[in-house]
Structure formats: structure tokens, C-alpha cells
Write an enzyme that holds these catalytic residues in place. Sequence first.
Site, short mmCIF file in Angstrom:
data_model
loop_
_atom_site.label_atom_id
_atom_site.label_comp_id
_atom_site.label_asym_id
_atom_site.label_seq_id
_atom_site.Cartn_x
_atom_site.Cartn_y
_atom_site.Cartn_z
CB SER A 59 -13.88 46.21 101.40
OG SER A 59 -14.71 45.10 101.51
CG HIS A 60 -12.99 42.79 98.94
ND1 HIS A 60 -14.02 43.69 99.15
CD2 HIS A 60 -12.72 42.79 97.64
CE1 HIS A 60 -14.36 44.20 97.99
NE2 HIS A 60 -13.60 43.69 97.05
CG ASP B 27 -14.70 41.80 103.93
OD1 ASP B 27 -15.29 41.80 105.03
OD2 ASP B 27 -14.82 42.73 103.11
CG ASP C 35 -15.02 46.07 105.45
OD1 ASP C 35 -14.84 45.01 104.83
OD2 ASP C 35 -15.85 46.93 105.09
CG ASP D 251 -18.39 44.56 104.66
OD1 ASP D 251 -17.40 43.87 104.34
OD2 ASP D 251 -18.72 45.61 104.04
NE ARG D 252 -17.01 41.92 99.70
CZ ARG D 252 -16.64 41.91 98.43
NH1 ARG D 252 -15.95 40.90 97.96
NH2 ARG D 252 -16.96 42.89 97.63
CE LYS E 79 -20.40 44.16 101.81
NZ LYS E 79 -20.46 44.39 100.39
C1 G1P Z 1 -18.13 44.89 94.86
C2 G1P Z 1 -19.29 43.93 94.84
C3 G1P Z 1 -20.51 44.59 95.44
C4 G1P Z 1 -20.20 45.12 96.83
C5 G1P Z 1 -18.98 46.01 96.77
C6 G1P Z 1 -18.54 46.46 98.16
O1 G1P Z 1 -18.42 46.01 94.06
O2 G1P Z 1 -19.57 43.48 93.54
O3 G1P Z 1 -21.56 43.66 95.48
O4 G1P Z 1 -21.29 45.83 97.34
O5 G1P Z 1 -17.89 45.32 96.17
O6 G1P Z 1 -18.22 45.37 98.97
P1 G1P Z 1 -17.89 46.16 92.55
O7 G1P Z 1 -16.41 46.00 92.60
O8 G1P Z 1 -18.50 45.02 91.78
O9 G1P Z 1 -18.37 47.50 92.11
ZN ZN Z 2 -15.87 44.49 103.13
#
Ligand code: G1P
Ligand code: ZN
Length: 570
Positions: free
Chosen positions: A141-142, A305, A307, A309-310, A404
Site C-alpha cells: 500500500s502506502h 497511494d 496501490d 486505493d487511498r 477503497k
Molecule cells: C491503516 C489504516 C486503516 C486502513 C489500513 C489499510 O491500518 O489505519 O484504516 O484500512 O491501513 O490501508 P493500521 O495501520 O491503522 O492498522
Molecule cells: Zn493502499
Amino acid sequence: MAQLDGVHRAWMRRNAWQICTLLGMTILSIPTTPFADQSPGTSGLRKRVSVFQQSHYLENYVQALFDVVWGENQSAAGQTLVLGGDGRFYNDVAIQTIIKMAAARGYARVLVGQHGWLSTPATSAVIRRRGASGGIVLSASHNPGGPDGDFGIKYNIANGGSAPERITEAVFARSQEISSYRMADSPDVPINRIGQFRVVDTAVEVIDSVEDHLAVLRACFDFDAMRQLFARGFRMRYDAMSAVGGPCARAILEAELGAPAGTVVNAEPLPDFGGHHPDPNPVHAQELVRHMMSDSAPDLGAASDGDADRNMILGRGFVVSPSDSLAVIAAWAHLLPGYKSGIRGVARSMPTSTAVDRVAKALNVPCFETPTGWKFFGNLLDAGEITLCGEESYGTSSDHVREKDGLWAILCWINLVAVTGKSVEELVRDLWRTHGRCFYSRHDYEGVDSGVANQLMQSLRERLPTLAGQVFAGRSILSADDFAYSDPVDGSTSERQGIRVLMDGARVVFRLSGTGTSGATLRVYLEQFEPEVTRHDMPLQEALAPLAQLAQEVAQIHTLTGRSAPSVIV
Ligand code: G1P
Ligand code: ZN
């Protein structure tokens, strides 16, 4: 070989890998031993690249996954697997490994995104449109990428959404007992060009990585209205953060909607995201924020981000909080073609602000509060209980996919600007005027020692029954609990999902991140409701300062961690 009847052919297909193994054909069975750390977090298994590069590490996990999904030693005959990732370092290597393992498992088809790219929402769209049995997203992801960054793997089920906990937990359990994995002994598939290939009995199809996603987005929005908006001179900047959202954003914004070339910046996916942290928030998308605060700011700023999705939304000189973004979209969704008959309901993760609750109440539709993580929205979407959902962590989406969707959220805003004639800032101020403003921010304490972080949470939990009635930083606590969720669709329960501390018109939430790859991150979510319009312009952190102080005191953050201030504020 003699002619086979249908029954025998079906049996052969089901047991293809066993037969191949027996005949010493192209399926290898490779001995292995379990890795103790393959327990997935909030969103799949995420580790440093170097962890995934260990021999057998990825293979063990994929074997465990297939064993859980299809049954130990059972074949995936007749099934379709979607495969892609965010293009980060190791994506290409992992894709080849998984193709060979899918072939060994007997999948009929593997659909691979060209270059190995498929954003998370695109994977969801491909699974749903092509009737696949599931998909694998290779993404952290990010989190930063590159050889020293992170890597990740996540499984999505046939509805296009992340696998529920019962599956991810079973995969971990299985990963702890496997002793071998199977993969085809075959050459790599050239995934940079669209085409059809064969690996043992599996058809491997390299598909366009944006087409399916584009098709579902087209059904949601008024492309003519958006095209006219750009033709009238509306301008925006979309920062794809050198990640997989770039090609799709370009295809839609620049090629279809007529936004000038260069509207999408950092549009080329890079294995290390250009050395940046591909997280669309004011901390990591600083350049975009600076641009949007400058005199040359366009009408809208957006980012997605790693991937894709954000999403982050900005107006000219104005930052939109993700919780407000969800509430604004909910309030105006009926103006978007895909939602013109109104929304059924909404859901937000527990720490997300209550802004959308007020909109839902005014619309007379239900609002569900779920634990953190997109997977908890899946059942509600499948059951038709909700149309829209979102999280404070820059995630927003609808029932068009089961993930998302960054670009979807950004198109919502462009479409709303086009049909309401209001600016981004005006849309948010309208929300505040009508429903009050939720001052909202997340304070992260990163890199905390895991033992200390767990102790902090444990201590909070132990003191929960005594907190109500106590006064911290001048405010009296009304109630406090540890959030537990019971899924209204399948009755499954999830406990210990975060500590909620409620005051009059305010809330503080504490939880530990489930996506980190080293140490612990304590997340503190602060929310202060303000109905009075004349106070809506108070600087955000100033409005929340008393709550930040209260959080410090309630959780004894400084005493336990030595930290007197968060490392990241979003
Ligand atoms: C974080 C975000 C959560 C999101 C997840 C995946 O998770 O807080 O809302 O769904 O990334 O993108 P966390 O690191 O808080 O468990
Ligand atoms: Zn992501």
C-alpha cells in the site's frame, strides 16, 4: 493415450498437479519449513522486501493460501485467479513465482495485469467483472518501496474484497505446518505485453491493467459533465506519487476528460516510488499541499497511494479531511449517475469522524460503525445494507467494487463540482454549516517499542472501568470502552478493536497500527464536534490541542513511551 470420457477428463483436470508430480512432469514439489512470522495484519502480509526475499518465504505463504482456499492438496481446476500489484520492487519476481504456483495448483486461468500492475481497486474490478474466484494483490500500500522498503501480499475473494479474517487466520495457521510447496518448472511469462500464454495446463492472460476499472468507473459518473467542466477551464493536479494510480488517472483525466497533459504528475509507476513514501496525506504529499496553498493553485488537488486505493482531496488553499470527504460524497451522491436513486446506507470505521453519521441521519439511512480495515465493509456491501463507506485513513469507496478506490473518490469530487457549481471548499463549508464541523486529526506515535505499546494499551484496558467520571485536562469523561463489532450479516465478532474515550461532543480513540513492519505505531484519533459556524475557522490543531493533552494524560503516553508529542500528525 486412449480416448478419455468426460468423467475421466474432469478427474484428470482436478488432479492435474498430482498426476504431473507422479509422472515426474513439470510440477516441482519443493521441501520447506514454516516461517513463524506469516501472520497477516490489517491488510494482508506485509514485511520488509528482504524478508520476502528469503528462500521459500513467498512460496510458503502462497502454498498456505491455496491450501486454505482450495483445501489441502486440492486442485483449483476450472478457477480463475487475478494477479497484479502496485509495481513496487520485487513485484515482478513475485508475479512469476505465483504464476508458476497457480499453474501447479491447476488454475484454469490466471489474469495478470500488464507489467504486473493492477491497483487494488482495479483488481477488485477485474475479479468482479470476469467472474474470477479471487485475486492476489502484491502491495504494501502506502509503505515505502525499493530494495530497502516493504513488500506485501493480500488475497481478495470472489466478491472482489479482501479475504475476511477467518481466511487470513487459517492461512497463517496453515503456514505454520506446511512442509512443501509446488510450482511449475517453466520459463517466465513475458508480462510486459498483452497476450495469452500457457504454463502447464493454465492459460495465463496478460490483460490491460486499467480497462476493467475504467469500465466500472464509467458507470458511476457523468463523464459529459466532467468533460464540460474541464472545457470551461477547471484545472486540477493529481499526484500519482510514482505509483500504480498514474496510468489509470492519465487515461481518465487527460485522455477522456480533456484535462491538459501534465494534470497527472508523478504518473509513471516506479519500483521505489521515486524514493518517496507513497501515502496521500499532508505529511507525505507535501509538494502537492504546497502547490495547492500557493497563488498558482488549481481548483482541485488530489493524490493516491502506492496501490491507488487511498485518496486525498484538496481545494484551492483548502485541505479536505477524509472523514469530511466521505460525508460530502454521501450528502450529494444522488447527483452522481451511479447513485441517482439515493444511497441505502453508509459505513465508517470506528475511528473515522462522526461527520457522515449526521448526514446519514438527515438522509434517514443507516450508518454502520465497523472496526478499522476495509474488509469489514464487504459483508455490508454484499448484503446491500450500504452504498458508501470510508475510513479516516484516506479511504473512500462504494459498492461499485469491494475495495477503497482513490480515483473513484477523486471523480466524485470532480463530478460534484461540475454539477453543483460549487468549489471544493464551498462543498465542505456547506457540510459544516448544515451539520456542524467535526474537528478531526490523527496523531501517530511511530516506532514505539512493541512491548511498551502493548503495555500502554493493556494499562488503558485495565483502567477502562474506572475512567468514566474522571477529569483529564479539564474535561470529564462520560464513558470509555474497548470497541467490539458484531457483523450484522454473518454474526462474526471482532473484539479489542480500539479504546474509545467519550466526552461531551468529543472523542479520543487509541489503537495500535496493524500494518507496520517494525516496532509499533500508536494511533490517537481526536475528534471535537463544533456546531457553531463562527468557530469553524479555528486552526485545526489549536481546536484539538485540549484533546491531545487529554490523550497524553489518559494513556500516560509520555510516562510510558518517553514521547511528549506525536511523530506524525494527519
Ligand atoms: C491503516 C489504516 C486503516 C486502513 C489500513 C489499510 O491500518 O489505519 O484504516 O484500512 O491501513 O490501508 P493500521 O495501520 O491503522 O492498522
Ligand atoms: Zn493502499
